[in-house]
Design an enzyme around this catalytic site. Structure first.
Site, mmCIF file in Angstrom:
data_model
loop_
_atom_site.group_PDB
_atom_site.id
_atom_site.type_symbol
_atom_site.label_atom_id
_atom_site.label_comp_id
_atom_site.label_asym_id
_atom_site.label_seq_id
_atom_site.Cartn_x
_atom_site.Cartn_y
_atom_site.Cartn_z
ATOM 1 N N HIS A 32 -1.610 3.406 -8.514
ATOM 2 C CA HIS A 32 -1.969 2.557 -9.655
ATOM 3 C C HIS A 32 -1.666 3.266 -10.951
ATOM 4 O O HIS A 32 -1.788 4.480 -11.049
ATOM 5 C CB HIS A 32 -3.444 2.142 -9.605
ATOM 6 C CG HIS A 32 -4.396 3.294 -9.485
ATOM 7 N ND1 HIS A 32 -4.640 3.928 -8.292
ATOM 8 C CD2 HIS A 32 -5.139 3.947 -10.412
ATOM 9 C CE1 HIS A 32 -5.499 4.911 -8.471
ATOM 10 N NE2 HIS A 32 -5.817 4.960 -9.759
ATOM 11 N N ASN B 207 -2.665 9.134 -12.089
ATOM 12 C CA ASN B 207 -3.243 10.330 -11.477
ATOM 13 C C ASN B 207 -2.672 10.465 -10.073
ATOM 14 O O ASN B 207 -2.653 9.504 -9.312
ATOM 15 C CB ASN B 207 -4.768 10.213 -11.407
ATOM 16 C CG ASN B 207 -5.397 10.195 -12.790
ATOM 17 O OD1 ASN B 207 -4.989 10.952 -13.670
ATOM 18 N ND2 ASN B 207 -6.375 9.319 -12.985
ATOM 19 N N HIS C 72 0.846 -1.208 0.000
ATOM 20 C CA HIS C 72 0.000 0.000 0.000
ATOM 21 C C HIS C 72 0.871 1.243 0.000
ATOM 22 O O HIS C 72 1.479 1.580 1.022
ATOM 23 C CB HIS C 72 -0.946 0.015 1.202
ATOM 24 C CG HIS C 72 -1.849 1.208 1.211
ATOM 25 N ND1 HIS C 72 -3.033 1.253 0.505
ATOM 26 C CD2 HIS C 72 -1.710 2.417 1.796
ATOM 27 C CE1 HIS C 72 -3.596 2.434 0.673
ATOM 28 N NE2 HIS C 72 -2.813 3.171 1.456
ATOM 29 N N GLY D 154 -7.605 14.100 -10.169
ATOM 30 C CA GLY D 154 -8.782 13.239 -10.081
ATOM 31 C C GLY D 154 -8.500 11.877 -9.484
ATOM 32 O O GLY D 154 -9.274 10.937 -9.693
ATOM 33 N N HIS E 117 -2.784 3.360 -14.919
ATOM 34 C CA HIS E 117 -3.815 2.976 -15.884
ATOM 35 C C HIS E 117 -3.137 2.629 -17.210
ATOM 36 O O HIS E 117 -2.309 3.409 -17.700
ATOM 37 C CB HIS E 117 -4.769 4.143 -16.166
ATOM 38 C CG HIS E 117 -5.575 4.618 -14.998
ATOM 39 N ND1 HIS E 117 -6.923 4.344 -14.856
ATOM 40 C CD2 HIS E 117 -5.236 5.369 -13.926
ATOM 41 C CE1 HIS E 117 -7.376 4.925 -13.756
ATOM 42 N NE2 HIS E 117 -6.378 5.556 -13.174
#
Ligand code: AMP
Ligand code: ZN
Length: 114
Positions: A101, A88, A47, A94, A103
Site C-alpha cells: 500500500h 513502508n 495480494h 514499520g 500512503h
C-alpha cells in the site's frame, strides 16, 4: 486473495472501508487511523505482500498506483500545497499490513521524515 489479509477483505468488500477510488487493478480508501487531515491508502487488488515482492511485470502497476495518488491529491485539493507519498517496506520501516500500500498524506505541513 490472502485469507487473513485485512486489505484483501477491504478490496473484496468483506470489511467496510471508506473507499474513495477503485478501478480494475487498484482500490483507494481512507486510513482508519489518519495521521494527517488527508490520509489515504492506495492498494493493488492483487495480494502483493510488500514493495520488495514486486516483479518486473509489476512496473506498470506501481506506476499506476502513483498516478492514482496524484489524481486523489487533486480530488482532495492537496495539489497546490503539496503532499507526501510513502511506502513502508518491512519491519524497520514499520510496515504493519503486509499487503502492498501507498500512503497519501497531506492537508497540513508534514514533519521531516526519519
Ligand atoms: P503500514 O504501517 O505502512 O503497514 O500502514 C498500515 C496502515 O493501515 C496504517 O496507517 C493503519 O492505520 C491502516 N489500517 C489498518 N487497518 C485498516 C483498516 N481496516 N482500514 C483502513 N486502514 C487501516
Ligand atoms: Zn492482501
Amino acid at each position: 486473495m490472502a485469507a487473513d489479509c485485512i486489505f484483501c477483505k477491504i478490496v473484496n468488500k468483506e470489511v467496510d472501508a471508506e473507499i474513495v477510488y477503485e478501478d480494475r487493478d487498484i482500490v483507494a480508501f481512507k486510513d482508519i487511523s489518519p495521521v494527517a487531515p488527508v490520509h489515504l491508502l492506495v492498494v493493488p487488488r492483487r495480494h502483493i505482500p510488500a514493495l520488495m515482492d514486486l516483479k518486473q511485470d509489476d512496473a506498470a502497476l506501481i506506476g499506476q498506483m502513483h498516478l492514482v495518488a496524484n489524481d486523489l491529491a487533486r480530488t482532495f485539493e492537496l495539489d497546490q500545497r503539496g503532499y507526501r507519498v510513502v511506502i513502508n517496506c518491512g519491519k524497520d520501516a514499520g510496515q504493519a499490513v503486509f499487503h502492498l500500500h501507498l500512503h497519501l498524506l497531506g492537508g497540513r505541513a508534514l514533519q521531516i521524515m526519519g
